[in-house]
Design a protein around this motif. Structure first.
Motif, PDB file in Angstrom:
ATOM      1  N   VAL A  40       0.834  -1.200   0.000  1.00 17.06           N
ATOM      2  CA  VAL A  40       0.000   0.000   0.000  1.00 17.06           C
ATOM      3  C   VAL A  40       0.872   1.255   0.000  1.00 17.06           C
ATOM      4  N   LEU A  51      -4.334  -6.379  -0.710  1.00 26.33           N
ATOM      5  CA  LEU A  51      -5.443  -6.921   0.080  1.00 26.33           C
ATOM      6  C   LEU A  51      -4.979  -7.448   1.434  1.00 26.33           C
ATOM      7  N   ALA A 103      -4.931  -5.048   4.530  1.00 26.64           N
ATOM      8  CA  ALA A 103      -6.176  -4.379   4.941  1.00 26.64           C
ATOM      9  C   ALA A 103      -6.224  -4.108   6.440  1.00 26.64           C
ATOM     10  N   GLU A 116      -3.837  -0.972   6.941  1.00 31.11           N
ATOM     11  CA  GLU A 116      -3.978   0.184   6.035  1.00 31.11           C
ATOM     12  C   GLU A 116      -5.440   0.571   5.853  1.00 31.11           C
ATOM     13  N   TRP A 144      -7.958   1.781   2.487  1.00 30.63           N
ATOM     14  CA  TRP A 144      -9.104   0.995   2.016  1.00 30.63           C
ATOM     15  C   TRP A 144     -10.413   1.758   2.108  1.00 30.63           C
ATOM     16  N   GLU A 145     -10.486   2.751   2.958  1.00 29.33           N
ATOM     17  CA  GLU A 145     -11.693   3.571   3.026  1.00 29.33           C
ATOM     18  C   GLU A 145     -11.914   4.362   1.737  1.00 29.33           C
ATOM     19  N   VAL A 166     -11.254   3.022  -1.353  1.00 31.26           N
ATOM     20  CA  VAL A 166     -11.354   2.079  -2.467  1.00 31.26           C
ATOM     21  C   VAL A 166     -12.793   1.593  -2.614  1.00 31.26           C
ATOM     22  N   VAL A 200     -12.242  -3.716  -6.383  1.00 33.87           N
ATOM     23  CA  VAL A 200     -11.016  -4.384  -6.821  1.00 33.87           C
ATOM     24  C   VAL A 200     -11.423  -5.346  -7.928  1.00 33.87           C
ATOM     25  N   LEU A 237     -10.652  -6.389   5.724  1.00 33.52           N
ATOM     26  CA  LEU A 237     -11.076  -5.623   4.558  1.00 33.52           C
ATOM     27  C   LEU A 237     -12.548  -5.253   4.668  1.00 33.52           C
ATOM     28  N   ALA A 285     -13.120  -2.314   6.740  1.00 30.06           N
ATOM     29  CA  ALA A 285     -12.522  -1.054   6.297  1.00 30.06           C
ATOM     30  C   ALA A 285     -13.242  -0.405   5.122  1.00 30.06           C
ATOM     31  N   VAL A 286     -13.981  -1.189   4.356  1.00 28.37           N
ATOM     32  CA  VAL A 286     -14.596  -0.667   3.134  1.00 28.37           C
ATOM     33  C   VAL A 286     -16.073  -0.383   3.342  1.00 28.37           C
ATOM     34  N   PHE A 303     -18.658  -1.754  -1.701  1.00 26.14           N
ATOM     35  CA  PHE A 303     -17.383  -2.323  -2.163  1.00 26.14           C
ATOM     36  C   PHE A 303     -17.611  -3.675  -2.825  1.00 26.14           C
TER      37      PHE A 303
END
Length: 97
Positions: A8, A46, A49, A52, A56-57, A59, A62, A86, A89-90, A94
């Motif tokens: 990342v 990935l 996640a 980071e 990811w907030e 994105v 993918v 993940l 975070a998303v 997503f």
């Protein structure tokens, strides 16, 4: 031992270089696309996640394109724990393709 590269961080530095080269802002939301061997890079991103979340907030999606994901084996290892991180975070919209 040797520390693993931070995928990342590397991607964020590449995006900063693009911003600088273009002399302007990039879109605030990201869609990540990994074509063929680029899918390995997406796997590395990935797996980060858990550490980071701020990245990811930003994105939305993918996409794996011609990534060979149907090949038997563990070519793109992403653990259940990584996927749970993940998910936390998303946003709800997503998607992974």
């Amino acid at each position: 031992g040797v520390e693993a590269p931070r995928a990342v961080l590397h991607l964020e530095r590449l995006l900063d270089a693009v911003r600088s080269e273009l002399g302007g802002d990039l879109p605030a939301r990201l869609t990540l696309v990994g074509f063929s061997k680029g899918a390995v890079v997406l796997g590395a991103v990935l797996r980060e996640a858990r550490t980071e979340v701020a990245f990811w907030e930003k994105v939305d999606a993918v996409h794996f394109v011609d990534a060979g994901l149907t090949v038997p084996g563990n070519l793109f290892p992403v653990s259940a724990e990584d996927l749970q991180a993940l998910k936390g975070a998303v946003g709800e919209e997503f998607v992974i393709w």
